[in-house]
Design a protein around this motif. Sequence first.
Motif, mmCIF file in Angstrom:
data_model
loop_
_atom_site.group_PDB
_atom_site.id
_atom_site.type_symbol
_atom_site.label_atom_id
_atom_site.label_comp_id
_atom_site.label_asym_id
_atom_site.label_seq_id
_atom_site.Cartn_x
_atom_site.Cartn_y
_atom_site.Cartn_z
ATOM 1 N N GLY A 191 0.999 -1.297 -0.079
ATOM 2 C CA GLY A 191 -0.526 0.090 0.158
ATOM 3 C C GLY A 191 0.992 1.177 0.357
ATOM 4 N N ARG A 192 2.529 1.280 -0.652
ATOM 5 C CA ARG A 192 3.235 2.482 0.195
ATOM 6 C C ARG A 192 3.136 2.619 -1.547
ATOM 7 N NH1 ARG A 192 6.275 1.679 4.245
ATOM 8 N NH2 ARG A 192 7.171 3.635 4.178
ATOM 9 N N ILE A 193 3.401 3.663 -1.624
ATOM 10 C CA ILE A 193 3.870 5.227 -2.287
ATOM 11 C C ILE A 193 4.984 4.868 -3.091
ATOM 12 C CG2 ILE A 193 3.571 7.602 -4.097
ATOM 13 C CD1 ILE A 193 2.001 8.286 -1.768
ATOM 14 N N PRO A 194 5.055 4.015 -4.679
ATOM 15 C CA PRO A 194 6.075 3.987 -5.321
ATOM 16 C C PRO A 194 6.534 5.738 -5.862
ATOM 17 C CG PRO A 194 4.553 2.874 -6.972
ATOM 18 C CD PRO A 194 3.339 3.518 -5.623
ATOM 19 N N LYS A 195 8.474 5.710 -5.563
ATOM 20 C CA LYS A 195 8.455 6.473 -5.732
ATOM 21 C C LYS A 195 10.896 5.853 -6.070
ATOM 22 C CE LYS A 195 9.705 7.677 -0.924
ATOM 23 N NZ LYS A 195 9.482 8.977 -0.375
ATOM 24 N N ILE A 196 11.379 6.693 -7.055
ATOM 25 C CA ILE A 196 12.609 7.291 -6.823
ATOM 26 C C ILE A 196 13.576 7.387 -5.964
ATOM 27 C CG2 ILE A 196 14.629 6.857 -8.995
ATOM 28 C CD1 ILE A 196 12.476 6.392 -10.817
ATOM 29 N N ILE A 197 14.211 7.232 -5.200
ATOM 30 C CA ILE A 197 15.379 8.000 -4.731
ATOM 31 C C ILE A 197 16.741 7.544 -4.505
ATOM 32 C CG2 ILE A 197 13.243 8.429 -2.847
ATOM 33 C CD1 ILE A 197 15.252 6.104 -1.311
ATOM 34 N N THR A 198 17.635 8.976 -4.540
ATOM 35 C CA THR A 198 18.942 8.893 -4.779
ATOM 36 C C THR A 198 19.505 8.037 -2.987
ATOM 37 O OG1 THR A 198 19.207 10.438 -6.380
ATOM 38 C CG2 THR A 198 21.333 9.697 -5.074
ATOM 39 N N LYS A 199 20.706 6.763 -2.587
ATOM 40 C CA LYS A 199 20.632 6.343 -1.408
ATOM 41 C C LYS A 199 22.469 7.291 -1.910
ATOM 42 C CE LYS A 199 17.549 3.206 0.419
ATOM 43 N NZ LYS A 199 17.326 2.017 1.166
ATOM 44 N N GLU A 200 23.594 6.761 -0.350
ATOM 45 C CA GLU A 200 24.408 7.178 -0.674
ATOM 46 C C GLU A 200 24.627 5.399 -0.088
ATOM 47 O OE1 GLU A 200 26.185 10.417 -0.053
ATOM 48 O OE2 GLU A 200 25.489 11.627 -1.809
ATOM 49 N N TYR A 201 26.178 5.295 -0.066
ATOM 50 C CA TYR A 201 26.447 4.078 1.117
ATOM 51 C C TYR A 201 28.402 4.228 0.708
ATOM 52 C CZ TYR A 201 21.851 2.070 1.322
ATOM 53 O OH TYR A 201 20.660 2.281 1.341
ATOM 54 N N THR A 202 28.921 4.740 2.373
ATOM 55 C CA THR A 202 30.621 4.291 1.889
ATOM 56 C C THR A 202 30.717 3.114 2.314
ATOM 57 O OG1 THR A 202 29.898 6.384 3.221
ATOM 58 C CG2 THR A 202 32.217 4.876 3.303
ATOM 59 N N ASP A 203 31.541 2.425 1.511
ATOM 60 C CA ASP A 203 33.175 1.654 1.327
ATOM 61 C C ASP A 203 33.936 2.235 1.858
ATOM 62 O OD1 ASP A 203 33.381 -0.621 0.863
ATOM 63 O OD2 ASP A 203 32.967 -1.059 -0.628
ATOM 64 N N LYS A 204 34.194 1.760 3.656
ATOM 65 C CA LYS A 204 36.188 2.069 3.160
ATOM 66 C C LYS A 204 36.217 3.656 3.266
ATOM 67 C CE LYS A 204 37.079 -2.526 2.915
ATOM 68 N NZ LYS A 204 38.831 -3.472 2.153
#
Length: 439
Positions: free
Chosen positions: A388-401
């Motif tokens: 029941g949630r709203i589809p959307k496009i987002i940007t995520k950031e992750y740090t690898d070392k």
Amino acid sequence: MVHLFTSESVSEGHPDKVADQISDAVLDRLLALDPNSKVACETLVTTGQVILAGEIKTNAYVDMQSIAREVINRIGYTKSEYMFEGNSCGIFSAIHEQSVDINRGVERSEAMSQGAGDQGMVFGYATNETENYMPLSLELAHKLLIAIAKIRREGNEMTYLRPDAKSQVTIEYDENNTPIRINTIVISVQHDEFIVPINNSPESQLKADEAMLDKIRQDIMDILIPRVISEIKDRNILSLFNKDIIYHVNPTGKFVIGGPHGDTGLTGRKIIVDTYGGKGAHGGGAFSGKDPSKVDRSAAYAARHIAKNMVAAGVADEMLVQISYAIGIAHPINIYVNTYGRTNLQISDSEIANIIEELFDLRPKAIEERLKLRNPIYEETAAYGHMGRIPKIITKEYTDKQNTIKLEVELFTWEKLDYVETIKNTFAAKNICKKQKND
């Protein structure tokens, strides 16, 4: 004959939901760094303690402690008086590698031959009683807690709120299964001890507790309910709010001790909150902490996608879809459909199931690709429902070392109405007609 139906929801600060969010945050970090990760991460939270356990096969390295602390702090457990605080709680990890016996049933040289990660059955459900094709009782239960969390974070009103909360909504239906009014709303909110007794006597404590409860009740009626009503656009749903609703606010009288200090939390203990609030059915498998090779999760999303698009296409006013799998086998064992006698077409439920099998490739790898499930999209699912949630496009950031990875991902892809026209065209091509009104 009228009847009542009830659904509940819990906030992101509920101990079981804290556990779900930690498990899914671990999963997201691993998928961001290694999309082929196989993950089954379980979390237990209790007074001052987090325990992580499970099985993981990955080429990535992640800091389990920092992930857990980030989630706990984001939720709002940032004060020592909560007896569970992100920067100081103990964190123990007992993660080990995935069983080779399980892995041999999943990985194949030919990607589309990938087997199911376990046996089991899943259900998808949809109803046209709300705009997002969810049961109204659950939809409102979620909305109440989302609004409570916003008020708590804003910090301008109800400043005594703590992260834990629960809601429950009972809807009255008529003989045609149409909602006609809200019967009961239950709200329990964790709070500071913001009124102190004048002395240590039981009478003074009781008086202080009653004063706190009176204030919370008034704020629920004057702040929370108007805010929820203001965010509802559907006039039919707005008409269900009336002066005759029964409200139960913090029914025990006091809710200071809560969160993981009040109750131990475990991943996967709120599967009905996560899905349809008791409507339809549930196969029993939890979602959070599992990568999409586990059909408990991926096929449940696919079943919701099917049911929602079928109802949106007008095939039925309500639909339940069951899919079952055997471990290591790619194709499902069965597809079952129940429209509860509410189909709009001159066709049986078993014939609808056969058409679903034609339209949707339900092999695990095909589901992963169609719904873009090998992406870090899961932490957002771990509170206030997966459906029941709203589809959307987002940007995520992750740090690898020392490196920062930016990923554009699409959330809640299983909620997209992207098969409606295909479904309509398929039924039309098969010359399946609409039911006559007197059928």
